[in-house]
Design a protein around this motif. Structure first.
Motif, PDB file in Angstrom:
ATOM      1  N   ASP A   1      13.600  -0.741   9.981  1.00  0.00           N
ATOM      2  CA  ASP A   1      13.304  -0.436  11.383  1.00  0.00           C
ATOM      3  C   ASP A   1      11.930   0.214  11.540  1.00  0.00           C
ATOM      4  OD1 ASP A   1      15.530  -1.522  12.563  1.00  0.00           O
ATOM      5  OD2 ASP A   1      16.704   0.335  12.521  1.00  0.00           O
ATOM      6  N   ALA A   2      11.500   0.973  10.529  1.00  0.00           N
ATOM      7  CA  ALA A   2      10.164   1.580  10.583  1.00  0.00           C
ATOM      8  C   ALA A   2       9.093   0.497  10.600  1.00  0.00           C
ATOM      9  CB  ALA A   2       9.961   2.513   9.405  1.00  0.00           C
ATOM     10  N   VAL A   3       9.317  -0.604   9.849  1.00  0.00           N
ATOM     11  CA  VAL A   3       8.398  -1.738   9.893  1.00  0.00           C
ATOM     12  C   VAL A   3       8.515  -2.464  11.222  1.00  0.00           C
ATOM     13  CG1 VAL A   3       7.874  -3.999   8.891  1.00  0.00           C
ATOM     14  CG2 VAL A   3       8.347  -2.053   7.395  1.00  0.00           C
ATOM     15  N   ARG A   4       9.744  -2.670  11.675  1.00  0.00           N
ATOM     16  CA  ARG A   4       9.999  -3.466  12.882  1.00  0.00           C
ATOM     17  C   ARG A   4       9.324  -2.880  14.108  1.00  0.00           C
ATOM     18  NH1 ARG A   4      13.770  -3.385  16.920  1.00  0.00           N
ATOM     19  NH2 ARG A   4      14.809  -1.565  15.955  1.00  0.00           N
ATOM     20  N   ILE A   5       9.413  -1.555  14.271  1.00  0.00           N
ATOM     21  CA  ILE A   5       8.817  -0.944  15.459  1.00  0.00           C
ATOM     22  C   ILE A   5       7.506  -0.236  15.141  1.00  0.00           C
ATOM     23  CG2 ILE A   5      11.067  -0.674  16.545  1.00  0.00           C
ATOM     24  CD1 ILE A   5      10.903   2.309  15.892  1.00  0.00           C
ATOM     25  N   SER A   6       7.086  -0.293  13.885  1.00  0.00           N
ATOM     26  CA  SER A   6       5.808   0.272  13.429  1.00  0.00           C
ATOM     27  C   SER A   6       5.736   1.779  13.661  1.00  0.00           C
ATOM     28  CB  SER A   6       4.632  -0.422  14.129  1.00  0.00           C
ATOM     29  OG  SER A   6       3.446  -0.276  13.389  1.00  0.00           O
ATOM     30  N   CYS A   7       6.598   2.503  12.949  1.00  0.00           N
ATOM     31  CA  CYS A   7       6.705   3.951  13.115  1.00  0.00           C
ATOM     32  C   CYS A   7       5.677   4.673  12.234  1.00  0.00           C
ATOM     33  CB  CYS A   7       8.122   4.402  12.736  1.00  0.00           C
ATOM     34  SG  CYS A   7       8.403   6.171  12.936  1.00  0.00           S
ATOM     35  N   ASN A   8       4.703   5.302  12.876  1.00  0.00           N
ATOM     36  CA  ASN A   8       3.629   5.971  12.148  1.00  0.00           C
ATOM     37  C   ASN A   8       4.107   7.156  11.314  1.00  0.00           C
ATOM     38  OD1 ASN A   8       1.673   4.248  13.106  1.00  0.00           O
ATOM     39  ND2 ASN A   8       0.964   5.624  14.717  1.00  0.00           N
ATOM     40  N   THR A   9       4.933   8.005  11.913  1.00  0.00           N
ATOM     41  CA  THR A   9       5.316   9.229  11.215  1.00  0.00           C
ATOM     42  C   THR A   9       6.156   8.924   9.978  1.00  0.00           C
ATOM     43  OG1 THR A   9       7.197   9.494  12.733  1.00  0.00           O
ATOM     44  CG2 THR A   9       5.153  10.675  13.264  1.00  0.00           C
ATOM     45  N   ALA A  10       7.020   7.909  10.075  1.00  0.00           N
ATOM     46  CA  ALA A  10       7.819   7.514   8.916  1.00  0.00           C
ATOM     47  C   ALA A  10       6.920   6.996   7.792  1.00  0.00           C
ATOM     48  CB  ALA A  10       8.840   6.455   9.308  1.00  0.00           C
ATOM     49  N   PHE A  11       5.920   6.210   8.147  1.00  0.00           N
ATOM     50  CA  PHE A  11       5.046   5.648   7.118  1.00  0.00           C
ATOM     51  C   PHE A  11       4.060   6.672   6.578  1.00  0.00           C
ATOM     52  CE2 PHE A  11       6.674   1.451   7.930  1.00  0.00           C
ATOM     53  CZ  PHE A  11       6.469   0.819   6.710  1.00  0.00           C
ATOM     54  N   GLY A  12       3.678   7.643   7.403  1.00  0.00           N
ATOM     55  CA  GLY A  12       2.858   8.723   6.875  1.00  0.00           C
ATOM     56  C   GLY A  12       3.599   9.488   5.792  1.00  0.00           C
ATOM     57  N   GLN A  13       4.882   9.801   6.049  1.00  0.00           N
ATOM     58  CA  GLN A  13       5.692  10.491   5.055  1.00  0.00           C
ATOM     59  C   GLN A  13       5.957   9.605   3.840  1.00  0.00           C
ATOM     60  OE1 GLN A  13       6.842  13.870   5.188  1.00  0.00           O
ATOM     61  NE2 GLN A  13       7.033  13.261   3.024  1.00  0.00           N
ATOM     62  N   LEU A  14       6.180   8.307   4.091  1.00  0.00           N
ATOM     63  CA  LEU A  14       6.414   7.383   2.980  1.00  0.00           C
ATOM     64  C   LEU A  14       5.192   7.335   2.053  1.00  0.00           C
ATOM     65  CD1 LEU A  14       8.283   5.310   1.632  1.00  0.00           C
ATOM     66  CD2 LEU A  14       7.264   3.561   3.104  1.00  0.00           C
ATOM     67  N   GLY A  15       3.994   7.332   2.645  1.00  0.00           N
ATOM     68  CA  GLY A  15       2.782   7.354   1.829  1.00  0.00           C
ATOM     69  C   GLY A  15       2.698   8.591   0.966  1.00  0.00           C
ATOM     70  N   LEU A  16       3.079   9.741   1.529  1.00  0.00           N
ATOM     71  CA  LEU A  16       3.087  10.983   0.751  1.00  0.00           C
ATOM     72  C   LEU A  16       4.109  10.909  -0.374  1.00  0.00           C
ATOM     73  CD1 LEU A  16       2.836  13.558   3.683  1.00  0.00           C
ATOM     74  CD2 LEU A  16       1.059  13.046   1.992  1.00  0.00           C
ATOM     75  N   ASN A  17       5.263  10.320  -0.084  1.00  0.00           N
ATOM     76  CA  ASN A  17       6.308  10.214  -1.101  1.00  0.00           C
ATOM     77  C   ASN A  17       5.891   9.286  -2.249  1.00  0.00           C
ATOM     78  OD1 ASN A  17       7.759  11.797   0.665  1.00  0.00           O
ATOM     79  ND2 ASN A  17       9.192  10.184   1.283  1.00  0.00           N
ATOM     80  N   VAL A  18       5.318   8.159  -1.907  1.00  0.00           N
ATOM     81  CA  VAL A  18       4.928   7.166  -2.915  1.00  0.00           C
ATOM     82  C   VAL A  18       3.739   7.668  -3.723  1.00  0.00           C
ATOM     83  CG1 VAL A  18       3.978   4.842  -3.224  1.00  0.00           C
ATOM     84  CG2 VAL A  18       5.883   5.212  -1.646  1.00  0.00           C
ATOM     85  N   GLY A  19       2.777   8.291  -3.044  1.00  0.00           N
ATOM     86  CA  GLY A  19       1.625   8.856  -3.725  1.00  0.00           C
ATOM     87  C   GLY A  19       0.395   7.971  -3.677  1.00  0.00           C
ATOM     88  N   SER A  20      -0.763   8.597  -3.769  1.00  0.00           N
ATOM     89  CA  SER A  20      -2.033   7.887  -3.618  1.00  0.00           C
ATOM     90  C   SER A  20      -2.269   6.878  -4.736  1.00  0.00           C
ATOM     91  CB  SER A  20      -3.193   8.885  -3.553  1.00  0.00           C
ATOM     92  OG  SER A  20      -3.250   9.676  -4.734  1.00  0.00           O
ATOM     93  N   ASP A  21      -1.867   7.195  -5.964  1.00  0.00           N
ATOM     94  CA  ASP A  21      -2.109   6.275  -7.079  1.00  0.00           C
ATOM     95  C   ASP A  21      -1.352   4.968  -6.890  1.00  0.00           C
ATOM     96  OD1 ASP A  21      -3.753   8.134  -8.254  1.00  0.00           O
ATOM     97  OD2 ASP A  21      -2.257   8.849  -9.696  1.00  0.00           O
ATOM     98  N   ALA A  22      -0.106   5.053  -6.464  1.00  0.00           N
ATOM     99  CA  ALA A  22       0.695   3.841  -6.248  1.00  0.00           C
ATOM    100  C   ALA A  22       0.143   3.023  -5.095  1.00  0.00           C
ATOM    101  CB  ALA A  22       2.151   4.210  -5.988  1.00  0.00           C
ATOM    102  N   LEU A  23      -0.314   3.699  -4.036  1.00  0.00           N
ATOM    103  CA  LEU A  23      -0.904   2.981  -2.903  1.00  0.00           C
ATOM    104  C   LEU A  23      -2.177   2.252  -3.328  1.00  0.00           C
ATOM    105  CD1 LEU A  23      -0.478   5.548   0.028  1.00  0.00           C
ATOM    106  CD2 LEU A  23       0.806   3.427  -0.335  1.00  0.00           C
ATOM    107  N   LEU A  24      -3.014   2.931  -4.110  1.00  0.00           N
ATOM    108  CA  LEU A  24      -4.252   2.316  -4.584  1.00  0.00           C
ATOM    109  C   LEU A  24      -3.956   1.100  -5.452  1.00  0.00           C
ATOM    110  CD1 LEU A  24      -7.325   2.244  -5.093  1.00  0.00           C
ATOM    111  CD2 LEU A  24      -6.957   3.910  -6.938  1.00  0.00           C
ATOM    112  N   GLU A  25      -3.035   1.250  -6.384  1.00  0.00           N
ATOM    113  CA  GLU A  25      -2.694   0.125  -7.263  1.00  0.00           C
ATOM    114  C   GLU A  25      -2.178  -1.056  -6.468  1.00  0.00           C
ATOM    115  OE1 GLU A  25       0.319  -1.021 -10.957  1.00  0.00           O
ATOM    116  OE2 GLU A  25       0.262   1.022 -10.184  1.00  0.00           O
TER     117      GLU A  25
END
Length: 483
Positions: free
Chosen positions: A271-295
């Motif tokens: 649902d976060a993808v479906r409605i494009s929820c910024n706050t959920a994805f901001g937290q998801l980015g923090l959880n996953v971490g910068s190294d994983a996002l970069l890779e």
């Protein structure tokens, strides 16, 4: 010999050695670079003196050379110049070459390595040398749909066949008419170039491949991919979705589009993808971490300065060193993240192809003047961006975006479309960019597309990716599918 004569002889000898060294440097070391410099008028005279090969779309020459009664010998002309200028570029006595006219110059002039035997044949038989025909992968209907969809708005459209990497549409607006630049009237050609160089929207620079922009929420596909690839998340995993997310180590916050919530808190990843929820994805980015996002971003093609189609594509940028606040903002495609429309089309193409990203290309075949095929581009794997399972999950979530989320404007009757919207914030006082990337049919993809509309186009501050960019993508998809 007296001292003054010895000194004079020494000076003359040094000057003679310097002259020989300089001549050797220019005539041998720099010869290739100088011969291929687009500003070299002698090179242009030599090239114009032979028949330059055509650039072909769907069997029709859209750039061709014809004999003329002047000192150059041949005149370059373009049919449907505005429609194909993003691909062809221009070939000019005064201004040199751009886009495919530059990238495929060796083939078009007949001097490419693969045309060696053709040159030997011409030398033996005395036949006038001719350039090779460069046949492209573009689909005229898709190209026209992209141009019509953008209309008078500044933006770009890229469409790719996911299974091969063939580029089906490549449009940047405003475009231009290459015929004005190809004129043998050097004064007129120079004036045309100066006018285009200073024109609003910079028509001579492709927004599809040469310009980078914040991708906004279309980047959430990459963040979601990193989460799924970690093995710690599924489409049903829940994420916090407050109205505002406070960034670590700062008082700054991330909000959602329109300033409200995301319907529920917590919210599932789907649902976060479906409605494009910024706050959920901001937290998801923090959880996953910068190294994983970069890779993950680099597996989709970010930070690659060497991508060519064969025109050089500007490298899309994902920062390599980030603190917490930057990581959260980057996870929603903002801050220092920059992407070309070509890059975002590659993201959808990889997901559509089960996670296998094929290298995009626009030249299908090169044929000699006697129509013999001298080279053929074969599909080539660029990278395995995600696993097949992750690709399937991303596809299903993207289908939800179009079926009942922020991208319903891309719905096509009888065809399941998978897509993702993006509304990217820019500088203060400027309207947001509108993005949409998609592929279809979702279960057997034939086309992946990215649409970018600069500063919201005609809608300005009221623009969203779903409202402005999604209908353009729909039209391009329909053109490819023959609807």
């Amino acid at each position: 010999m007296n001292t003054p004569l010895r000194r004079l002889a020494t000076v003359v000898l040094v000057m003679f050695v310097g002259l020989m060294a300089s001549a050797t440097w220019v005539q041998y070391v720099q010869a290739d670079r100088l011969n291929n410099d687009s500003r070299n008028v002698r090179t242009l005279y030599r090239e114009f003196g032979n028949a330059r090969g055509p650039i072909v779309v769907a069997g029709e020459a859209v750039a061709l050379s014809t004999p003329v009664e002047d000192s150059y010998g041949y005149q370059r002309s373009y049919t449907n110049g505005d429609l194909y200028s993003t691909m062809t570029g221009f070939y000019s006595v005064v201004n040199g070459r751009s886009e495919l006219e530059r990238a495929a110059n060796a083939e078009l002039t007949g001097r490419g390595d693969q045309l060696f035997f053709s040159r030997i044949r011409d030398l033996v038989t005395g036949r006038q040398p001719e350039g090779a025909a460069v046949e492209t992968t573009l689909v005229p209907a898709a190209q026209q749909a992209a141009l019509d969809g953008l209309g008078g708005q500044q933006g770009a459209v890229v469409a790719i066949e996911p299974s091969t990497g063939k580029i089906l549409a490549l449009v940047s607006t405003p475009g231009f008419d290459p015929n004005a630049l190809a004129s043998h009237d050097t004064k007129a050609a120079g004036a045309a170039y100066q006018a285009l160089s200073s024109a609003e929207g910079n028509p001579l620079r492709s927004k599809a491949t040469q310009e980078r922009y914040p991708p906004g929420s279309t980047f959430k596909l990459i963040t979601a991919a990193a989460a799924l690839e970690s093995g710690q998340y599924t489409v049903d995993s829940t994420l916090p979705a407050p109205e505002r997310l406070t960034l670590p180590q700062t008082t700054a916050t991330i909000g959602n589009f329109g300033g409200g919530g995301c319907g529920s808190d917590p919210i599932t990843l789907a649902d976060a993808v479906r409605i494009s929820c910024n706050t959920a994805f901001g937290q998801l980015g923090l959880n996953v971490g910068s190294d994983a996002l970069l890779e993950q971003a680099e597996r989709f093609g970010f930070n690659d300065p060497d991508l060519t189609i064969p025109m050089l594509v500007a490298d899309s940028v994902f920062p390599e060193e980030m603190d917490g606040p930057v990581t959260a903002q980057s996870a929603i495609g903002q801050r220092d993240v920059q992407a070309t429309p070509m890059q975002m089309a590659m993201v959808s193409a990889a997901i559509a192809n089960g996670g296998r990203l094929m290298t995009p290309y626009i030249v299908q075949t090169v044929r000699s003047a006697d129509l013999q095929r001298v080279s053929e581009t074969e599909p080539e794997l660029y990278s395995t961006a995600v696993s097949p399972g992750t690709a399937a999950s991303l596809r299903d979530m993207m289908v939800g975006v179009v079926d009942s989320g922020s991208g319903t404007s891309a719905k096509i009757s009888g065809v399941q479309v998978a897509g993702k919207t993006g509304t990217a914030q820019t500088a203060d006082g400027q309207a947001p960019h509108a993005w949409f990337t998609a592929f279809a049919p979702a279960d057997a993809p034939r086309v992946a597309v990215a649409v970018f509309v600069k500063n919201g186009g005609n809608a300005g501050d009221e623009a969203t990716g779903g409202r402005i960019a999604a209908p353009i993508a729909k039209a391009v998809i329909q053109a490819v599918l023959g609807q």
